[in-house]
Structure formats: structure tokens, C-alpha cells
Design a protein around this motif. Structure first.
Motif, PDB file in Angstrom:
ATOM      1  N   LEU A  78       0.812  -1.220   0.000  1.00 24.54           N
ATOM      2  CA  LEU A  78       0.000   0.000   0.000  1.00 24.54           C
ATOM      3  C   LEU A  78       0.844   1.268   0.000  1.00 24.54           C
ATOM      4  N   ILE A  79       2.143   1.129   0.330  1.00 25.28           N
ATOM      5  CA  ILE A  79       2.988   2.310   0.518  1.00 25.28           C
ATOM      6  C   ILE A  79       3.052   3.167  -0.736  1.00 25.28           C
ATOM      7  N   SER A  80       3.279   2.545  -1.881  1.00 25.42           N
ATOM      8  CA  SER A  80       3.563   3.346  -3.071  1.00 25.42           C
ATOM      9  C   SER A  80       2.321   3.765  -3.859  1.00 25.42           C
ATOM     10  N   GLY A  81       1.152   3.484  -3.349  1.00 26.60           N
ATOM     11  CA  GLY A  81      -0.057   3.929  -4.041  1.00 26.60           C
ATOM     12  C   GLY A  81      -0.287   3.204  -5.346  1.00 26.60           C
ATOM     13  N   GLN A 129     -15.929   2.005 -22.726  1.00 29.22           N
ATOM     14  CA  GLN A 129     -14.607   1.389 -22.626  1.00 29.22           C
ATOM     15  C   GLN A 129     -14.753  -0.057 -22.169  1.00 29.22           C
ATOM     16  N   ALA A 130     -14.204  -0.958 -22.948  1.00 34.69           N
ATOM     17  CA  ALA A 130     -14.286  -2.376 -22.592  1.00 34.69           C
ATOM     18  C   ALA A 130     -13.342  -2.659 -21.427  1.00 34.69           C
ATOM     19  N   LEU A 131     -13.515  -3.836 -20.850  1.00 31.57           N
ATOM     20  CA  LEU A 131     -12.648  -4.235 -19.735  1.00 31.57           C
ATOM     21  C   LEU A 131     -11.295  -4.678 -20.304  1.00 31.57           C
ATOM     22  N   ILE A 132     -10.327  -3.765 -20.282  1.00 31.12           N
ATOM     23  CA  ILE A 132      -9.008  -4.105 -20.841  1.00 31.12           C
ATOM     24  C   ILE A 132      -7.887  -3.897 -19.837  1.00 31.12           C
ATOM     25  N   SER A 133      -8.234  -3.439 -18.646  1.00 34.34           N
ATOM     26  CA  SER A 133      -7.185  -3.299 -17.629  1.00 34.34           C
ATOM     27  C   SER A 133      -7.791  -3.538 -16.253  1.00 34.34           C
ATOM     28  N   ARG A 134      -6.942  -3.793 -15.300  1.00 34.88           N
ATOM     29  CA  ARG A 134      -7.419  -3.939 -13.937  1.00 34.88           C
ATOM     30  C   ARG A 134      -6.273  -3.630 -12.964  1.00 34.88           C
ATOM     31  N   ILE A 135      -6.622  -3.430 -11.716  1.00 32.90           N
ATOM     32  CA  ILE A 135      -5.571  -3.194 -10.727  1.00 32.90           C
ATOM     33  C   ILE A 135      -5.113  -4.545 -10.189  1.00 32.90           C
ATOM     34  N   VAL A 136      -3.807  -4.727 -10.169  1.00 41.63           N
ATOM     35  CA  VAL A 136      -3.228  -5.973  -9.681  1.00 41.63           C
ATOM     36  C   VAL A 136      -2.253  -5.645  -8.553  1.00 41.63           C
ATOM     37  N   THR A 137      -2.361  -6.404  -7.472  1.00 37.63           N
ATOM     38  CA  THR A 137      -1.405  -6.251  -6.374  1.00 37.63           C
ATOM     39  C   THR A 137      -0.240  -7.203  -6.608  1.00 37.63           C
ATOM     40  N   LEU A 138       0.944  -6.687  -6.374  1.00 37.25           N
ATOM     41  CA  LEU A 138       2.121  -7.555  -6.418  1.00 37.25           C
ATOM     42  C   LEU A 138       2.679  -7.555  -5.004  1.00 37.25           C
ATOM     43  N   SER A 139       2.687  -8.713  -4.360  1.00 39.78           N
ATOM     44  CA  SER A 139       3.049  -8.724  -2.946  1.00 39.78           C
ATOM     45  C   SER A 139       3.827  -9.983  -2.615  1.00 39.78           C
ATOM     46  N   GLY A 140       4.232 -10.082  -1.361  1.00 37.23           N
ATOM     47  CA  GLY A 140       4.966 -11.254  -0.923  1.00 37.23           C
ATOM     48  C   GLY A 140       6.407 -10.896  -0.569  1.00 37.23           C
ATOM     49  N   ASN A 141       7.055 -11.835   0.088  1.00 36.55           N
ATOM     50  CA  ASN A 141       8.416 -11.550   0.571  1.00 36.55           C
ATOM     51  C   ASN A 141       9.482 -11.824  -0.482  1.00 36.55           C
ATOM     52  N   GLY A 142       9.061 -12.219  -1.683  1.00 39.30           N
ATOM     53  CA  GLY A 142      10.061 -12.532  -2.712  1.00 39.30           C
ATOM     54  C   GLY A 142      10.217 -11.431  -3.735  1.00 39.30           C
ATOM     55  N   GLN A 176      10.953  -7.291  -4.864  1.00 36.52           N
ATOM     56  CA  GLN A 176      11.680  -6.117  -4.380  1.00 36.52           C
ATOM     57  C   GLN A 176      10.741  -5.026  -3.874  1.00 36.52           C
ATOM     58  N   ASN A 177       9.881  -4.522  -4.766  1.00 37.93           N
ATOM     59  CA  ASN A 177       9.001  -3.411  -4.392  1.00 37.93           C
ATOM     60  C   ASN A 177       7.537  -3.794  -4.560  1.00 37.93           C
ATOM     61  N   PRO A 178       6.919  -4.318  -3.520  1.00 34.09           N
ATOM     62  CA  PRO A 178       5.507  -4.656  -3.652  1.00 34.09           C
ATOM     63  C   PRO A 178       4.677  -3.402  -3.923  1.00 34.09           C
ATOM     64  N   GLY A 179       3.528  -3.570  -4.541  1.00 29.35           N
ATOM     65  CA  GLY A 179       2.691  -2.405  -4.818  1.00 29.35           C
ATOM     66  C   GLY A 179       1.479  -2.773  -5.648  1.00 29.35           C
ATOM     67  N   ASN A 180       0.740  -1.734  -6.058  1.00 34.85           N
ATOM     68  CA  ASN A 180      -0.439  -1.940  -6.901  1.00 34.85           C
ATOM     69  C   ASN A 180      -0.234  -1.265  -8.250  1.00 34.85           C
ATOM     70  N   TRP A 181      -0.564  -1.952  -9.298  1.00 34.64           N
ATOM     71  CA  TRP A 181      -0.408  -1.427 -10.650  1.00 34.64           C
ATOM     72  C   TRP A 181      -1.713  -1.527 -11.419  1.00 34.64           C
ATOM     73  N   GLU A 182      -1.972  -0.527 -12.219  1.00 33.08           N
ATOM     74  CA  GLU A 182      -3.065  -0.633 -13.197  1.00 33.08           C
ATOM     75  C   GLU A 182      -2.442  -1.324 -14.406  1.00 33.08           C
ATOM     76  N   VAL A 183      -2.869  -2.520 -14.681  1.00 40.55           N
ATOM     77  CA  VAL A 183      -2.179  -3.368 -15.663  1.00 40.55           C
ATOM     78  C   VAL A 183      -3.108  -3.671 -16.836  1.00 40.55           C
ATOM     79  N   TRP A 184      -2.558  -3.613 -18.063  1.00 39.38           N
ATOM     80  CA  TRP A 184      -3.322  -4.041 -19.239  1.00 39.38           C
ATOM     81  C   TRP A 184      -3.509  -5.547 -19.171  1.00 39.38           C
ATOM     82  N   LEU A 185      -4.714  -6.005 -19.403  1.00 39.80           N
ATOM     83  CA  LEU A 185      -4.936  -7.455 -19.423  1.00 39.80           C
ATOM     84  C   LEU A 185      -4.077  -8.061 -20.523  1.00 39.80           C
ATOM     85  N   GLY A 186      -3.485  -9.184 -20.236  1.00 38.81           N
ATOM     86  CA  GLY A 186      -2.622  -9.823 -21.220  1.00 38.81           C
ATOM     87  C   GLY A 186      -1.148  -9.581 -20.955  1.00 38.81           C
TER      88      GLY A 186
END
Lengths: 186, 548
Positions: free
Chosen positions: B22-25, B285-298, B300-310
């Protein structure tokens, strides 16, 4: 003494009437065990059990004429289910009747070779082959039971049995592999 | 106005591990070189590709669709050339490949021409149709096509609309981030849902460990004309975000076994889906992106990204600074959370509509050794935590014995696979895996049974048809014969005629009988013939008596 005899006779007569009425009122049509056996058979109608279809085989089992291990498409699972239903011993599948395929087979017609003779259409027990005389035939894969009955009549040998195409949706979660030895060591 | 909250049975207080991501928004992910879009990213029927290799596609262009009501189309997430339509590894617990459309991204990110039509005058059905065409599915994890769900809910009548912002699973913060950043869009999505379903009231359930999200949604509601809509802060307990559990918390109602929420007048929708609905209706606008969390202890920089599907997971991991230990097999990738997610076979798989979280764990920190567990000690801890009020250890025995009937008697299909039972099991039995295996065994058996019933019907129908045809043929012949006889009475009626085979047999029989009585050539002889016979007999006699 007389009273006792009369009472007993009266009761016997009464129960006789009730039983007689029940026998007519609640009469079971057909043999219900045949339906139950038939419901457990895979309904491929292949005749590998030497009976002309699943229901005749069910009747033969119900009459004690056939053992429960003559159904190759059903495999071990069907034998276990039948054994459970009939309360008999689980048998090994009888290999003489044919081989069990884990992934069910489906017939496919080589359309370039097919001469349109309609012989396979007449042989198909579930009307899963579409076509007409001198026109190409094709198999409705969803309806094909993989019974192989269309293979012998084909004069140009253009029908093949192939395993049903498995997609990612057919995938089954595996049971966790429980290694007995490791468990015992522990 | 504040409502009385209820408690569901069981549940777990877990370490939430949410702060790190959550730190990096919210960050915007860059476009990858290649987009891999699986044809099927929803629950339901498969799609067919609408483009071919070599086609140039634009952002938002429809590339795969199905005619089935329970399906969701797929759109290109950016512009580029379709370079391949084939099997690629997809995020699936099997680790298998599935049909994907691969787009070589050209970086121009050109969008198809949108003709934004006004939506003020559209009816509920037209809004649902627009949602269907945008390819929207439930983004809470079930990926059920939203339009199909809305249509069903609309038919049944909805009393309470429940918006799910609970996000109870550890590590996942995508909905939290979404609510903080897109509160206005969440709220207008709720307004559209209200417009379609016409509920009496709306409850937005958010766990109390997300105060920022609660505040921003409350502010957005104050700014909007929404009425009868309330944000409810619910206690943090896993799995409060399960549909049935959230319903219990907010309304005190229990969804009956093997029924769905709309059967009791409730309709649940995830906050992410609300944003997708707003974008579909307001901006086409069709559903072509979503917010994905990248987390875990493995990572470097966990965070949330608005990511294009695919987008391949590996691209996302690069954006997050890569793995902490960059060695093969030194990390374990999971899609979803630690409780309900599944392992990924590699980081080559793409982000799909269902991907809420990618959990990267260092392999050495995972305690479970696969392939081994202790025996059940019947401590019943699983029974205490089961939020569905099932008997997990009974289900475990039945699943292990593959006793399908008993499994269903113990309501296996009411199991939501939340993983609470497995988490508290002192023997570390992977209980949920047993249930999942048993569920898929039962589903396969049901399918086989369905198919065999169909085959029986078709077989019986064929037998009947053949019999009928035979009877009809006989009837036709009989009528023809009768008609002929009327015209020309000389023609013998074949029915009274003796069977020719039988007649021939009888003739032969009669002849044999007369032959056996006496040879025919010795009766009615002329005197000369008689004399000849006698002479011949005398010669024979003489020959026999002649001395040798």
C-alpha cells in the motif's frame, strides 16, 4: 375356543383382503432392479458384453445369467458400482470383452475417403452419424458413445476412433499424493 | 443511520500483510512488448477468435466472442499486430496451456473510434447489453459474466444491493487501492446498478482495516445524489469477503444450501466491477485493464499497478524491481491470495480478468512440504473455523474414500474453499485440495451420467423409430395388396396362399413316401416286360448256381 378360532379366522381374512388389495394397488411394473442396473451402465450400446445393448445386459445381470464384469466401457468404476448395488463381490474386468479406455473414444470419419454408403448410419445405435446416400457422412461428436459399431460395416475403412479432445476445463484437481511410506516413517 | 452487524460462524484472524503493497499507491504499468490474451477469462462457455494472425488490432477492439449467454467477450488491450493464435501457458491450477491471442504491441496505443452514445434514456436491458459487450465479469475472483448475473437478478427482483469491498484475504490490496483512487467511479457504478436492479437499499461492506477506503467512498457518496446507500465498516475477519459471509454480516440472512444470493432478494457485486461498469457505460470502454497487487516476501518493491490485461507476469515483476533472489526455483508464484490462490507454473503467464494479486514467496519461507501430511487426529479445529458450518473432517474422509454420495450429503458443494480448515489443521492436511479433487470428480461423474442418459434416450428413440417404420411398411404393403386385389380379383391373395417353401417340402415328403412303399418300375408291366424280367432272374440264378 370357538371365539378364538373365529377371531383368528376373521383376522386372517381381513389381512388377506388388505394384502390382496395392496398387491393390486401397489403393483410394480417391470423389474425395478433392471432399471437400477441399467442406470449404472455407460449406455454406449456397444454390445461388447455380447448382449445387444445396455438394457439387455442389465436384464441378464438381474436374472443372474451374466457376471458384472463384461462391460469394458464402464471399466472398474462400473463394476464397483454394480457390486455395491447387487451386494456381490467386486470382480476384475473381463479382458476378453475388450479394453477400457480412460479417456473415452469418439468416432471420426475421414471425409475425403467416405463414399456415402450409409452403412455406418444404419449401424450407429444412437443416431450419432449424419449423412445421406452418396453424400459425405459425419459424426456428431457430442452424441457419439465410442461403441465402435460403425467400424466393421465401413467398406472403405474411413472411420477412426480417437480419444476425446481434452481441454483445460476437463482438468481435474488431483487428490493430494499421500505417500504411505513417508507417513509411516513419521 | 447505522445497521446492526451480525457474525458468521468460524473464520480466522490472520496476519494481513497488507501494508507493504500500500505504501507506493497506485502505479500505472507500462505496455509490455507482447500481450497474451486467453480466449476464456470467465466462468462459462468458450469464446471463438474473431481476428486472424497478421491482423492489426486497436485498443478496445473486440477480438473474441461467443454466442452463449454465459460468456464474456475479450478485447485487445492495446494496438498492435496479432502474431499468434495458439496454446500458451495460462494462469490455471493445472499449469496447462490454453488458446490465446498474442498481440505484438506497436506502442502507439491507438484506440478504436468510440461513438459515445448518451445513456440517460437507456432501459435496464439496454444497459445490461452494453455491460455484456464490454466483456465485464465479476472482478472479485469468481469472474462470472456480470451481464448474465444482472439479467437473472433483474428477473428475480432485488431488495438489497450489496457492494463487496471487504477484501479479507491477506496480502491483497487491489480493491483498497481502487476505492482510494477511483471512489467516484465506484459510486457511479453503484448508481448504474441501482438503476438496473432498483433495490430498496444498498450496503457497501468494507473491512475496518481500510479506513482510507471507507473515508473516500463516504466522501464520494456525499457528493453524489445516491440515496439509501450506506458504507458499513465491518470487523476484520477472514473470510468476510465471501459472498455468503458478507451477506450474513450485513443482513443477518443466510443463503440456503445450494441457492444463490439473488434467490433471497440480494445481489452482491465487487467494487472493481462497479468501476468497470462505469467505464463501460460512460466511456464505452471495454474491460481491458485492472488493478493488480504484487506482494509477498520474494519481490523487491511490492505495490499496486493498473495493468493491461494480457501483460505477462514477468513484465509486472520487472516493474516491481524484480525478484529478491534471482535464481530459478527460488520463488513460488501464486495467483490470488495465500488462502485461496493457486500456484503458477511460471511467470510467463499473462494477467487476466481474474488476477487480483500475484503473490511472490521465497521458496525457503514456505513451510509446507508437498506430498506429505500427518493423519487426522480428530481435533475438530476445522469445524470451529468453517464459515460455511460444514464438517471438514467428515468431508475429508469422504473425499479420500471418493464416496461421492456421502460427500454430497455432507454438503461438499457449499464449501467455499476459503482454506480456514487447512490453515488451522495441526496435521497440515491440504483439506481444500481434497475437496477440490472430490468436487471435480463429482462434476465429471455428473457429466458422464448426463451423457449416458442422453445416449439411452437416443438409443430407445431409435429402437422405437425402427419398430414404427417396420409396422408402417407392413401396413403400406397390406393396403397396396388390398387395392390391387380390388382392381383385379384374379390375383391370388397372398395371405391365403400356401407358403411356397412349405408346399415344396410337402411335395418332396409325399414323393418320398410313395417311393419308399415300392419301386414304381415294377407295377403295371406289359406281358413282354414281365417275361424279360423273369428271363433276367433265371440268368442270375443260373450264374449263381454254376460251380466254380
Amino acid at each position: 375356543m370357538i371365539v378364538a378360532i373365529l377371531t383368528i379366522s376373521l383376522m386372517a381374512g381381513l389381512f388377506g383382503l388388505i394384502l390382496g388389495y395392496a398387491a393390486i394397488r401397489f403393483k410394480v411394473e417391470g423389474n425395478p432392479i433392471v432399471d437400477q442396473i441399467d442406470a449404472l451402465l455407460p449406455q454406449t450400446q456397444c454390445g461388447q458384453c455380447t448382449y445387444p445393448g445396455c438394457r439387455p445386459y442389465a436384464e441378464a445381470i438381474a436374472n443372474g445369467e451374466a457376471p458384472i464384469n463384461q462391460c469394458p466401457p464402464g471399466g472398474q468404476a462400473t463394476i464397483v458400482a454394480l457390486a455395491g448395488l447387487l451386494d456381490v463381490e467386486v470382480l476384475e474386468p473381463n479382458q476378453e470383452h475388450g479394453e477400457h479406455h480412460d479417456i473415452p473414444l469418439v468416432a471420426i470419419i475421414d471425409e475425403a475417403t467416405c463414399i456415402g454408403c450409409t452403412l455406418c448410419i444404419q449401424a450407429c445405435p444412437v443416431d450419432a452419424i449424419l449423412g445421406s446416400a452418396k453424400h459425405m457422412h459425419t459424426v456428431i461428436a457430442d452424441e457419439c458413445t465410442g461403441c465402435e459399431l460403425c467400424l466393421p460395416p465401413c467398406p472403405v475403412d474411413c472411420i477412426d476412433m480417437v480419444p476425446i479432445k481434452q481441454s483445460i476445463d476437463d482438468w481435474k484437481w488431483p487428490l493430494p499424493t499421500l505417500s504411505e511410506e513417508i507417513v509411516h516413517e513419521h | 443511520m447505522s445497521i446492526k452487524l451480525h457474525k458468521f460462524h468460524g473464520g480466522l484472524h490472520t496476519e494481513d500483510h497488507k501494508k507493504g503493497s500500500l505504501i507506493s499507491g497506485l502505479q500505472q504499468a507500462t505496455l509490455p512488448a507482447q500481450l497474451i490474451l486467453p480466449l476464456k477469462q470467465h466462468i462459462g462457455d468458450s469464446n471463438k477468435p474473431l481476428v486472424s494472425v497478421g491482423d492489426r488490432v486497436l485498443r478496445g477492439q473486440l477480438i473474441a466472442d461467443s454466442s452463449s449467454a454465459i460468456s464474456a467477450p475479450v478485447h485487445a488491450s492495446s494496438s498492435g499486430i496479432v502474431s499468434e493464435i495458439g496454446a500458451r501457458p495460462v494462469p490455471h491450477p493445472s499449469g496447462q496451456s490454453d488458446l490465446c491471442i498474442v498481440i505484438d504491441v506497436d506502442g502507439k496505443d491507438e484506440s478504436i473510434k468510440q461513438k459515445t452514445s448518451p445513456i440517460e434514456n437507456l432501459s435496464g436491458a439496454e444497459l445490461i447489453d452494453k455491460i455484456q459487450r464490454a466483456g465485464i465479469v465479476g472482478l472479485g475472483g469468481a469472474v462470472f459474466p456480470t451481464a448474465a448475473k444482472l439479467a437473472r437478478g433483474n428477473d428475480l427482483g432485488i431488495k438489497t444491493l450489496i457492494i463487496n469491498g471487504a477484501e479479507c484475504e491477506p496480502y491483497i490490496t487491489c480493491d483498497d487501492t481502487l476505492m482510494q483512487n477511483y471512489a467516484a467511479e465506484v459510486v457511479s457504478g453503484i448508481a448504474y446498478l441501482q438503476c438496473i436492479l432498483k433495490p430498496e437499499n444498498t450496503l457497501i461492506g468494507i473491512e475496518d482495516n481500510k479506513p482510507a477506503a471507507i473515508k473516500s467512498i463516504q466522501l464520494a457518496i456525499e457528493k453524489s445524489p445516491l440515496s439509501q446507500t450506506e458504507v458499513v465498516s465491518i470487523p476484520t475477519i477472514y473470510p468476510s469477503g465471501g459472498e455468503k459471509q458478507l451477506i450474513k454480516i450485513l443482513t443477518g440472512k443466510e443463503v440456503p444450501a445450494s441457492k444463490l444470493a439473488f434467490d433471497i432478494g440480494l445481489f452482491c457485486q465487487n467494487v472493481g466491477t462497479c468501476v468497470a461498469i462505469t467505464r463501460a457505460l460512460e466511456h464505452d470502454q471495454a474491460l481491458i485493464s485492472r488493478i493488480v497487487t504484487l506482494s509477498g516476501n520474494g519481490i523487491q518493491n511490492p505495490g499496486n499497478w493498473e495493468v493491461w490485461l494480457g501483460t505477462p507476469v514477468s513484465h509486472l515483476i520487472e516493474l516491481a524491481g524484480g525478484y529478491k533472489i534471482n535464481q530459478a526455483k527460488s520463488q513460488h508464484l501464486v495467483m490470488g491470495g495465500p488462502m485461496m490462490g493457486f500456484s503458477l507454473s511460471s511467470d510467463a503467464v499473462p494477467i487476466v480478468k481474474a488476477s487480483n494479486n500475484i503473490l511472490v514467496m521465497q521458496q525457503q519461507t514456505i513451510p509446507l512440504t508437498p506430498g506429505y501430511h500427518d493423519e487426522c487426529v480428530r481435533c475438530a479445529k476445522c469445524v470451529e473455523v468453517c464459515p460455511a458450518q460444514l464438517l471438514p473432517q467428515q468431508l475429508y474422509w469422504q473425499a479420500r474414500a471418493k464416496n461421492h454420495e456421502r460427500s454430497e450429503e455432507y454438503h461438499l458443494f457449499d464449501c467455499i474453499e476459503c482454506g480456514c480448515c487447512a490453515a488451522v489443521c495441526p496435521s497440515q492436511i491440504p483439506l481444500v485440495q481434497y475437496y477440490r479433487a472430490e468436487k471435480s470428480e463429482i462434476r465429471t461423474a455428473r457429466q458422464a451420467h448426463f451423457k449416458s442418459d442422453r445416449a439411452r434416450l437416443r438409443f430407445e428413440f431409435r429402437e422405437q423409430r425402427l419398430l414404427l417404420k417396420k409396422q408402417q411398411d407392413e401396413e403400406r404393403r397390406r393396403l397396396k395388396r388390398e387395392a390391387l386385389q380390388k382392381k383385379n380379383p384374379k390375383i391370388p391373395d397372398r395371405k391365403v396362399e400356401v407358403d411356397p417353401v412349405q408346399a415344396a417340402l410337402e411335395r418332396v415328403k409325399a414323393r418320398k413316401q410313395t417311393q419308399a412303399a415300392e419301386p414304381r418300375n415294377t407295377t403295371n408291366l406289359t406281358p413282354e416286360q414281365q417275361q424279360q424280367i423273369e428271363e433276367a432272374d433265371a440268368r442270375r440264378r443260373a450264374a449263381r448256381e454254376q460251380p466254380k
